[in-house]
Every structure is written in structure tokens, then in C-alpha cells.
Design a protein around this motif. Sequence first.
Motif, short mmCIF file in Angstrom:
data_model
loop_
_atom_site.label_atom_id
_atom_site.label_comp_id
_atom_site.label_asym_id
_atom_site.label_seq_id
_atom_site.Cartn_x
_atom_site.Cartn_y
_atom_site.Cartn_z
N LYS A 328 0.84 -1.21 0.00
CA LYS A 328 0.00 0.00 0.00
C LYS A 328 0.88 1.26 0.00
CE LYS A 328 -4.20 -1.65 -0.20
NZ LYS A 328 -5.03 -1.41 -1.39
N ASP A 346 -10.42 -1.56 1.11
CA ASP A 346 -10.92 -1.50 -0.26
C ASP A 346 -12.36 -1.99 -0.22
OD1 ASP A 346 -8.45 -0.71 -1.14
OD2 ASP A 346 -7.99 -2.54 -2.24
N GLU A 355 -12.62 -4.02 -7.27
CA GLU A 355 -12.46 -2.90 -6.33
C GLU A 355 -13.07 -1.63 -6.90
OE1 GLU A 355 -8.30 -1.88 -5.58
OE2 GLU A 355 -8.96 0.16 -5.13
MG MG Z 1 -6.67 0.52 -4.90
#
Ligand code: MG
Length: 432
Positions: A328, A346, A355
Motif C-alpha cells: 500500500k 478497499d 475494487e
Molecule cells: Mg486501490
Amino acid sequence: MEQIQIIDAKKHVGETVKIGAWIANKRSSGKIAFLQLRDGTAMFQGIVVKNEVGEEIFQTAKNLTQETSVWVTGEIREDSRSKFGYEIGVQGIEVIGESHDYPITPKEHGTEFLMDHRHLWLRSSRQHAIMQIRNEIIRATYEFFNKHNFIKIDPPILTGSAPEGTTDLFETNYFDQKAYLSQSGQLYMEAAAMAFGKVFSFGPTFRAEKSKTRRHLIEFWMMEPEMAFMHQDESLEIQEQYVAFLVQNVLDNCELALETLGRDRAILEKYTKLPYPRISYDEAIDLLKENGFDDIEWGDDFGSPHETFIANSYDRPVFILNYPKAIKPFYMKPHPTREDVVICADMIAPEGYGEIIGGSERDVDYDHLLGEIERHGLNPEEYSWYLDLRKYGSVPHSGFGLGLERTVTWLAGIEHVREASPFPRLLNRIYP
Ligand code: MG
Ligand code: 4AD
């Protein structure tokens, strides 16, 4: 005579009106012609009866070709046999612009052909329905955030920062400096949240991703809310309320569009029920492993089969919480008791749409954040303004980004994200 748009026909029953339209399709016999008239607001039928209009107008009608533009005059009538419910009894036709050999005919065309003719393909009733859903999502977004005291702030498109990693940046010259097209307005929205409390943006973002999937665009539009004095738990509540609101408004205001697309309303109704389930990244990995996915280990990012499997375990969108820090971006708040994960989530859409939201609580510890910027190989000088936000009255804050085209694709129930953008920019396509 009043000039009206087709969508307003119901307010003019029994009146003689004038309409500017294109001929979407036509059928005719010796005595009567049926014109499918399209004006951009809606489509309905024009009936031309030879005995009523005379030989000359009837011949004009019979000779009309697909996509010819016309002024039509006539009387609006109810038409219980059509979905739309109204039609026009044509009295006069004036050709405005002729159209010969229109390339898109009612027969089937291949996708590449249609994409090459995107500038014309947009006129089809299917594309019209998709763009109406897109428009409704945008409209409802403004309504939702205005109602909740957010202010719309427009972050810059030309930037010097890389919030989402340096690999997929579009670089351009900014006089004698380098600049990048915005991947996300988030960092600027954090500054805006410290100025205005609750803010949201809606604008184009760019990712030079070499992905050729049905979910990836090179240029896509994102809604990015950012909220001061807010932890991640409350942000998740805003996210689910927002998405449920979008679904409800599409159901309420896009009835004909959903019907045109063959989208099952009963499926969408389920997505208005709150709360949306929350599972941790750890639990998601366990779920996959228990179900025979041997191709994924703790620490990996999910691929589309993984997201689809997780989504299919629920009857509405699902949040996956607290991903590994290593996969991330630098700005996410560290977990209070674990080194290896960050405070993020998400939202995964049902039915394999993947997503639709990425979001997190933001790191507000100056020294830690500086360390993360350096660890990600970014130049702290370029982020000094962003670090300032942690120096002058820093507060807990959270935010998220919803991808517009993925949301349109999901709610419209269509196969590929390319149809959710009027002029999609794809890996191998910048035409038209
Ligand atoms: Mg993303
Ligand atoms: O997960 P992403 O990369 O998150 C951000 O950019 C954060 N800065 C947002 C924030 O917290 N303010 O992107 C957010 C969403 C994704 O969930 C997806 O819906 C969409 O943007 N998205 C794309 N849509 C189409 N094509 C692409 N290449 C996309 N990349 C992301």
C-alpha cells in the motif's frame, strides 16, 4: 408552434409541436412509415400516414436514411404499446443534414470496429443508457456530499507528486521542470480538509498502467472525499451510505436505462441494504486458502479471481480491511499494534466487478511519515508542503477514492469498463 424535446412529450399530449431529431431507424409500407426518432433525451416513434400528409412528405419520409437529421412537426399522442408511452403523428418533415452509408447498422459489429467508431457508437440506445447512469451517479454524488456538509474542491491535474507510486506516472514538461498528470488528488484534498473540514473532489486521474483488463482505464474519473476529525471506522460508514445512495438513485432515476441494458433491478435492490460486511485482509486470505486458492500467500495483492471469489461470498459489496503495509502507499496510518498492516480498506463490488473504492486513515505522525516518504524513494522536498499539514494543528483524518467508471460498469451490469467512458483511453487506444 412550441419546440420540445422528446423526454417532455408527456407534457404536450394533444399539442402540435416541433422536434429536432435524428432518424435512428425506419420501417415503411406503401401507406405508412414508422420513424424511430432520437433527439438525445429519449427515443420515440413518429408515424407518417400517406393519406394524411400527402405524397411529397410521405416520399421524404420513405427516403430518410439512418442518422439523417430532421425537423419534425406533428401531434403528440399517447402510445400504450411502446415502453416510452408516447409517439408523434407526423405532419411535416424537413431534412437538416443528410446521412449516407452510416457505418453502424442494426447488424452485429465487432468491438474493435465499434471502438474505432466510438464518436458515432455513442448515439446508440445502449450507450445512451450507460451515459445516463454515469450522469446520475455524478448528480447523486453532488447531492450526497452537499447534504453531508462537504465542500467540493478541485485539486490540480498537473502535479509534482506521486501519491500512488512512481511506476505508472504520465510525465510531461512544465516549462523547465518535470510535471506529472495527477494519479489522485488525495494529497491536495488532505490540505483542503485541514482548511474546510469535509471536502470532496471529482475529476480526471491518469495511470500509465500497462494493464489490459476489463477494469482498467488509462484515464478515469474519481470521487475523492477527505474528512478531518475522522477515523477509519466512521469513514467506512460514510462509504457504505454513499454507495447505497448511488444505487438507490440509479434505481429511482434510471428506470428506462436499466431496462434498456437488461439490468435486473432485484439484484441492485440488495445493494441498498446496510451495513456492508467487513472482513480483514487476513480473513480474506484464509477464506481463499480454505477454498483451494494455492496461488496466493499472505502479503500478495489480490488478483481479479480472488476478488471475485471473496465478493461472491456475500450478497452486497464487502470491505476488505487492513492490507499489508508493503503493498500500500506511503500515506496510510500504521496499525496501532501491528507492524505489518495499515489502517485501510478497499470496497469490492459484487458480481466480479472488483475494487470500486480504495481508502484509508492517513498517517499524521510527522517523523514516521517522513520516514515512509524516504523509504518509498520519494523526494521529501517535493512533499514538504504535505508534511506541513502534520505540523500545524494536525488532526486524525480519513478519505477514500471511488472510481467512477468501475461504478458505472457495475451498476449498469456491463462487461467492460471501456463502455463506461464516453471516449475511453485504453492501453492501445487514444482514437477517437
Ligand atoms: Mg486501490
Ligand atoms: O485504489 P486507488 O489507487 O486509490 C487512490 O488513488 C487513493 N488516493 C484514493 C483516496 O484515498 N483518496 O484508486 C481508487 C479507485 C479504485 O478503487 C478504482 O475504483 C479506481 O479508483 N481505479 C481505476 N479505475 C479505472 N481504471 C484504473 N486504471 C483505475 N485505477 C484505480
